[in-house]
Design a protein around this motif. Structure first.
Motif, PDB file in Angstrom:
ATOM      1  N   PRO A 148      87.400 106.264   5.906  1.00  0.00           N
ATOM      2  CA  PRO A 148      87.697 104.843   5.752  1.00  0.00           C
ATOM      3  C   PRO A 148      87.901 104.449   4.290  1.00  0.00           C
ATOM      4  O   PRO A 148      87.357 105.081   3.381  1.00  0.00           O
ATOM      5  N   ILE A 149      88.672 103.394   4.088  1.00  0.00           N
ATOM      6  CA  ILE A 149      88.900 102.880   2.728  1.00  0.00           C
ATOM      7  C   ILE A 149      88.003 101.662   2.544  1.00  0.00           C
ATOM      8  O   ILE A 149      87.883 100.818   3.447  1.00  0.00           O
ATOM      9  N   VAL A 150      87.360 101.590   1.388  1.00  0.00           N
ATOM     10  CA  VAL A 150      86.471 100.451   1.134  1.00  0.00           C
ATOM     11  C   VAL A 150      87.226  99.382   0.336  1.00  0.00           C
ATOM     12  O   VAL A 150      87.852  99.683  -0.683  1.00  0.00           O
ATOM     13  N   TYR A 151      87.177  98.148   0.841  1.00  0.00           N
ATOM     14  CA  TYR A 151      87.867  97.029   0.198  1.00  0.00           C
ATOM     15  C   TYR A 151      86.878  96.012  -0.352  1.00  0.00           C
ATOM     16  O   TYR A 151      85.770  95.880   0.155  1.00  0.00           O
ATOM     17  N   THR A 152      87.321  95.316  -1.373  1.00  0.00           N
ATOM     18  CA  THR A 152      86.540  94.217  -1.942  1.00  0.00           C
ATOM     19  C   THR A 152      87.346  92.926  -1.727  1.00  0.00           C
ATOM     20  O   THR A 152      88.552  92.912  -1.967  1.00  0.00           O
ATOM     21  N   ILE A 153      86.671  91.895  -1.257  1.00  0.00           N
ATOM     22  CA  ILE A 153      87.333  90.595  -1.081  1.00  0.00           C
ATOM     23  C   ILE A 153      86.806  89.651  -2.161  1.00  0.00           C
ATOM     24  O   ILE A 153      85.599  89.466  -2.301  1.00  0.00           O
ATOM     25  N   GLU A 154      87.723  89.089  -2.921  1.00  0.00           N
ATOM     26  CA  GLU A 154      87.339  88.101  -3.936  1.00  0.00           C
ATOM     27  C   GLU A 154      87.841  86.736  -3.497  1.00  0.00           C
ATOM     28  O   GLU A 154      88.945  86.618  -2.966  1.00  0.00           O
ATOM     29  N   GLU A 155      87.029  85.718  -3.713  1.00  0.00           N
ATOM     30  CA  GLU A 155      87.416  84.369  -3.318  1.00  0.00           C
ATOM     31  C   GLU A 155      87.277  83.424  -4.490  1.00  0.00           C
ATOM     32  O   GLU A 155      86.301  83.519  -5.253  1.00  0.00           O
ATOM     33  N   CYS A 156      88.233  82.536  -4.629  1.00  0.00           N
ATOM     34  CA  CYS A 156      88.143  81.544  -5.704  1.00  0.00           C
ATOM     35  C   CYS A 156      87.358  80.338  -5.181  1.00  0.00           C
ATOM     36  O   CYS A 156      87.760  79.738  -4.178  1.00  0.00           O
ATOM     37  N   PRO A 157      86.249  79.990  -5.827  1.00  0.00           N
ATOM     38  CA  PRO A 157      85.472  78.851  -5.331  1.00  0.00           C
ATOM     39  C   PRO A 157      86.173  77.503  -5.522  1.00  0.00           C
ATOM     40  O   PRO A 157      85.819  76.519  -4.881  1.00  0.00           O
ATOM     41  N   LYS A 158      87.190  77.498  -6.374  1.00  0.00           N
ATOM     42  CA  LYS A 158      87.879  76.244  -6.681  1.00  0.00           C
ATOM     43  C   LYS A 158      89.037  75.985  -5.707  1.00  0.00           C
ATOM     44  O   LYS A 158      89.097  74.946  -5.058  1.00  0.00           O
ATOM     45  N   CYS A 159      89.958  76.967  -5.609  1.00  0.00           N
ATOM     46  CA  CYS A 159      91.146  76.737  -4.781  1.00  0.00           C
ATOM     47  C   CYS A 159      91.101  77.495  -3.443  1.00  0.00           C
ATOM     48  O   CYS A 159      91.997  77.330  -2.616  1.00  0.00           O
ATOM     49  N   GLY A 160      90.077  78.326  -3.260  1.00  0.00           N
ATOM     50  CA  GLY A 160      89.915  79.021  -1.984  1.00  0.00           C
ATOM     51  C   GLY A 160      90.813  80.239  -1.813  1.00  0.00           C
ATOM     52  O   GLY A 160      90.876  80.819  -0.731  1.00  0.00           O
ATOM     53  N   ARG A 161      91.514  80.628  -2.881  1.00  0.00           N
ATOM     54  CA  ARG A 161      92.418  81.784  -2.795  1.00  0.00           C
ATOM     55  C   ARG A 161      91.619  83.064  -2.541  1.00  0.00           C
ATOM     56  O   ARG A 161      90.562  83.273  -3.137  1.00  0.00           O
ATOM     57  N   LYS A 162      92.119  83.888  -1.624  1.00  0.00           N
ATOM     58  CA  LYS A 162      91.426  85.136  -1.289  1.00  0.00           C
ATOM     59  C   LYS A 162      92.247  86.335  -1.752  1.00  0.00           C
ATOM     60  O   LYS A 162      93.467  86.360  -1.552  1.00  0.00           O
TER      61      LYS A 162
ATOM     62  N   GLY B  15      83.962  87.916 -10.035  1.00  0.00           N
ATOM     63  CA  GLY B  15      85.124  88.797 -10.001  1.00  0.00           C
ATOM     64  C   GLY B  15      86.102  88.487 -11.120  1.00  0.00           C
ATOM     65  O   GLY B  15      85.709  88.025 -12.193  1.00  0.00           O
ATOM     66  N   GLU B  16      87.381  88.723 -10.819  1.00  0.00           N
ATOM     67  CA  GLU B  16      88.406  88.472 -11.833  1.00  0.00           C
ATOM     68  C   GLU B  16      88.769  86.983 -11.898  1.00  0.00           C
ATOM     69  O   GLU B  16      88.301  86.201 -11.083  1.00  0.00           O
ATOM     70  N   VAL B  17      89.612  86.649 -12.867  1.00  0.00           N
ATOM     71  CA  VAL B  17      90.038  85.249 -13.021  1.00  0.00           C
ATOM     72  C   VAL B  17      91.132  84.942 -11.991  1.00  0.00           C
ATOM     73  O   VAL B  17      92.048  85.740 -11.791  1.00  0.00           O
ATOM     74  N   CYS B  18      91.027  83.806 -11.353  1.00  0.00           N
ATOM     75  CA  CYS B  18      92.008  83.395 -10.330  1.00  0.00           C
ATOM     76  C   CYS B  18      93.365  83.129 -11.005  1.00  0.00           C
ATOM     77  O   CYS B  18      93.442  82.383 -11.982  1.00  0.00           O
ATOM     78  N   GLU B  19      94.406  83.743 -10.454  1.00  0.00           N
ATOM     79  CA  GLU B  19      95.741  83.593 -11.037  1.00  0.00           C
ATOM     80  C   GLU B  19      96.277  82.169 -10.871  1.00  0.00           C
ATOM     81  O   GLU B  19      97.110  81.708 -11.627  1.00  0.00           O
ATOM     82  N   LYS B  20      95.769  81.491  -9.840  1.00  0.00           N
ATOM     83  CA  LYS B  20      96.278  80.159  -9.505  1.00  0.00           C
ATOM     84  C   LYS B  20      95.630  79.058 -10.356  1.00  0.00           C
ATOM     85  O   LYS B  20      96.295  78.185 -10.869  1.00  0.00           O
ATOM     86  N   CYS B  21      94.275  79.125 -10.462  1.00  0.00           N
ATOM     87  CA  CYS B  21      93.597  77.998 -11.135  1.00  0.00           C
ATOM     88  C   CYS B  21      92.715  78.427 -12.305  1.00  0.00           C
ATOM     89  O   CYS B  21      91.955  77.595 -12.823  1.00  0.00           O
TER      90      CYS B  21
ATOM     91  N   ALA C  48      89.998  79.889 -12.533  1.00  0.00           N
ATOM     92  CA  ALA C  48      88.533  79.877 -12.345  1.00  0.00           C
ATOM     93  C   ALA C  48      88.053  81.306 -12.073  1.00  0.00           C
ATOM     94  O   ALA C  48      88.841  82.160 -11.662  1.00  0.00           O
ATOM     95  N   LYS C  49      86.778  81.546 -12.337  1.00  0.00           N
ATOM     96  CA  LYS C  49      86.222  82.884 -12.062  1.00  0.00           C
ATOM     97  C   LYS C  49      86.066  83.060 -10.558  1.00  0.00           C
ATOM     98  O   LYS C  49      85.481  82.201  -9.881  1.00  0.00           O
ATOM     99  N   MET C  50      86.576  84.142 -10.025  1.00  0.00           N
ATOM    100  CA  MET C  50      86.464  84.372  -8.581  1.00  0.00           C
ATOM    101  C   MET C  50      85.115  85.020  -8.275  1.00  0.00           C
ATOM    102  O   MET C  50      84.432  85.492  -9.184  1.00  0.00           O
ATOM    103  N   LEU C  51      84.754  85.014  -6.998  1.00  0.00           N
ATOM    104  CA  LEU C  51      83.470  85.571  -6.582  1.00  0.00           C
ATOM    105  C   LEU C  51      83.718  86.632  -5.512  1.00  0.00           C
ATOM    106  O   LEU C  51      84.493  86.408  -4.576  1.00  0.00           O
ATOM    107  N   ILE C  52      83.058  87.774  -5.670  1.00  0.00           N
ATOM    108  CA  ILE C  52      83.190  88.812  -4.629  1.00  0.00           C
ATOM    109  C   ILE C  52      82.380  88.331  -3.426  1.00  0.00           C
ATOM    110  O   ILE C  52      81.175  88.103  -3.537  1.00  0.00           O
ATOM    111  N   THR C  53      83.038  88.135  -2.303  1.00  0.00           N
ATOM    112  CA  THR C  53      82.322  87.604  -1.130  1.00  0.00           C
ATOM    113  C   THR C  53      82.117  88.651  -0.041  1.00  0.00           C
ATOM    114  O   THR C  53      81.344  88.432   0.882  1.00  0.00           O
ATOM    115  N   MET C  54      82.800  89.769  -0.153  1.00  0.00           N
ATOM    116  CA  MET C  54      82.637  90.796   0.887  1.00  0.00           C
ATOM    117  C   MET C  54      83.102  92.158   0.394  1.00  0.00           C
ATOM    118  O   MET C  54      84.069  92.239  -0.373  1.00  0.00           O
ATOM    119  N   ILE C  55      82.405  93.180   0.828  1.00  0.00           N
ATOM    120  CA  ILE C  55      82.830  94.571   0.590  1.00  0.00           C
ATOM    121  C   ILE C  55      82.689  95.264   1.930  1.00  0.00           C
ATOM    122  O   ILE C  55      81.617  95.207   2.544  1.00  0.00           O
TER     123      ILE C  55
END
Lengths: 374, 62
Positions: free
Chosen positions: B12-26, B41-47, B49-56
């Protein structure tokens, strides 16, 4: 007798020849009566022997992986192989249960000593490693130790059956082999995930609760166990989980006791979230709700939680996420991860239905919090 | 799996999901060493803001 044989051999030649019918019919029966069990035993021995070789390969691979991982944190002059072999052979003697009164206290003490010993020895061995790295080593050692134990038990029954020429000893281990093999393969599969600090299937409870704790002030209530507070629908909600991203399960029993007994927090409802073993046929990631303390382990924490909840008459609600034993100890699967939203929904609903504004609710995420912060 | 069928094991491949708390971009990306859930996480390209890792999680490629 020859009548029905005649139907099988319609030419009549075979049935009329007594020597041929003896060789074709009676001889194999006599042979199977005398040697049948020996043939069966030889087959079972072969099968168990093949599985034993697999277990040995797994045990050795896990041991080498642990040594390779710890090597990076240890001085080169330390004989790490000897040290790891020593860790793998550690044992815990369970307390006497002839008089079961007070056994939980004894178990708790033994587990404390066991954990402390392992932690201190690892700290001394890998002085440069931080807390998270030490917990990864501990988890890896647990996996390798479990594989070592499986190998030794299977080898014991294999050799015992062989030595005593006892088919029934071998049959018992042969029947259990698919389940043991599945568990061993899952343990092997967990090694890479643990090394990379990826969340395990067992961590779904802390993963859900950790989300509520992000950005809130954390307080440590017991060893490796933290809480954070928030307000939901006018209720004061306390969230509790083991401190991540290290691979801990924490001490939820002690933390809940402290919160209620020492800190005198008047809790109206306890909601526990944990991974639960599914039955064959049940879907992985299915969410079920029930009553009681949703927590596994040897029972020390479960006892403490049940005791305190009964003493203060606090309702205990459980939300479980179904998964197999293999899924619980492997990297979190997408099917299980999808349950997160359903669990959050259930938490909100329980808070809404079972409590009133101004009440205090405790939500506990139970499980290994490896790779899960808060 | 049937009695006489053999399935090749796919890692299986392991994925990381990052979410922007400001604009909700995943953002779904492959897991990188050092990632953990609820880590910044990384900086959101849209707004920005610092993104947050919400799932692995691990997913078997189909």
């Amino acid at each position: 007798m020859m009548g029905w044989l005649g139907e099988i051999f319609p030419t009549g030649r075979a049935t009329n020849d007594p020597l041929l019918s003896f060789m074709l019919f009676y001889l194999p029966i006599m042979f199977l009566i005398v040697y049948g069990q020996k043939i069966q035993m030889w087959m079972v021995l072969n099968e168990v022997g093949r599985a034993l070789k697999k277990f040995k390969v797994m045990r050795d691979k896990a041991r080498n992986e642990v040594i390779d991982h710890i090597k990076g944190f240890v001085r080169p002059d330390v004989d790490l192989t000897k040290k790891v072999d020593g860790f793998l052979e550690y044992f815990t003697i369970s307390p006497v249960d002839l008089d079961p009164s007070g056994i939980i206290r004894k178990l708790d003490h033994l587990m404390f000593v066991k954990d402390e010993r392992m932690e201190r020895e690892l700290e001394l061995l890998a002085k440069d490693a931080d807390k998270v790295q030490l917990s990864v080593m501990e988890n890896l050692l647990e996996v390798a130790s479990e594989l070592n134990y499986i190998y030794k038990v299977v080898r014991h029954y294999y050799l015992l059956g062989k030595k005593m020429a006892n088919l029934y000893i071998l049959l018992q281990i042969q029947m259990l082999m698919p389940i043991i093999l599945q568990e061993a393969e899952a343990l092997m599969g967990a090694i890479d995930g643990i090394k990379a600090m990826q969340p395990l299937g067992d961590g779904i409870g802390p993963l859900v609760v950790g989300g509520f704790m992000v950005g809130k002030e954390k307080k440590r209530l017991a060893k490796d166990t933290v809480i954070a507070e928030d307000e939901i629908k006018g209720r004061r909600v306390i969230f509790m989980k083991a401190e991540g991203p290290a691979g801990n399960v924490g001490k939820p029993g002690k933390a809940i006791r402290r919160l209620i007994d020492e800190m005198k927090v008047k809790i109206k409802l306890i909601v526990m979230i944990d991974a639960a073993l599914k039955l064959e046929g049940e879907k992985s990631g299915e969410v079920a709700e029930g009553i009681g303390a949703a927590i596994g382990g040897i029972g020390v924490d479960k006892y403490e939680i049940e005791e305190v909840a009964t003493e203060y008459k606090i309702p205990l609600y459980a939300i479980v996420i179904k998964e197999s034993i293999a899924e619980a100890i492997s990297v979190l699967r997408s099917e299980i991860a999808k349950a997160k939203d359903k669990v959050i929904e259930a938490i909100y609903r329980l808070i809404d239905e079972k409590t009133s504004k101004g009440d205090v609710v405790l939500v506990v995420g139970v499980g290994n919090t490896l790779g899960i912060g808060q | 799996m049937g009695l006489f069928t053999f399935r090749k094991k796919v890692k299986p491949i392991v994925y990381t999901i990052e979410e922007c708390p400001k604009c909700g971009r995943k953002v779904k990306r492959k897991f990188k060493p050092g990632d953990y859930v609820y880590k910044e996480g990384e900086v959101c390209e849209k707004c920005n803001a610092k993104m947050l890792i919400t799932m692995i999680y691990a997913e078997t490629p189909t």
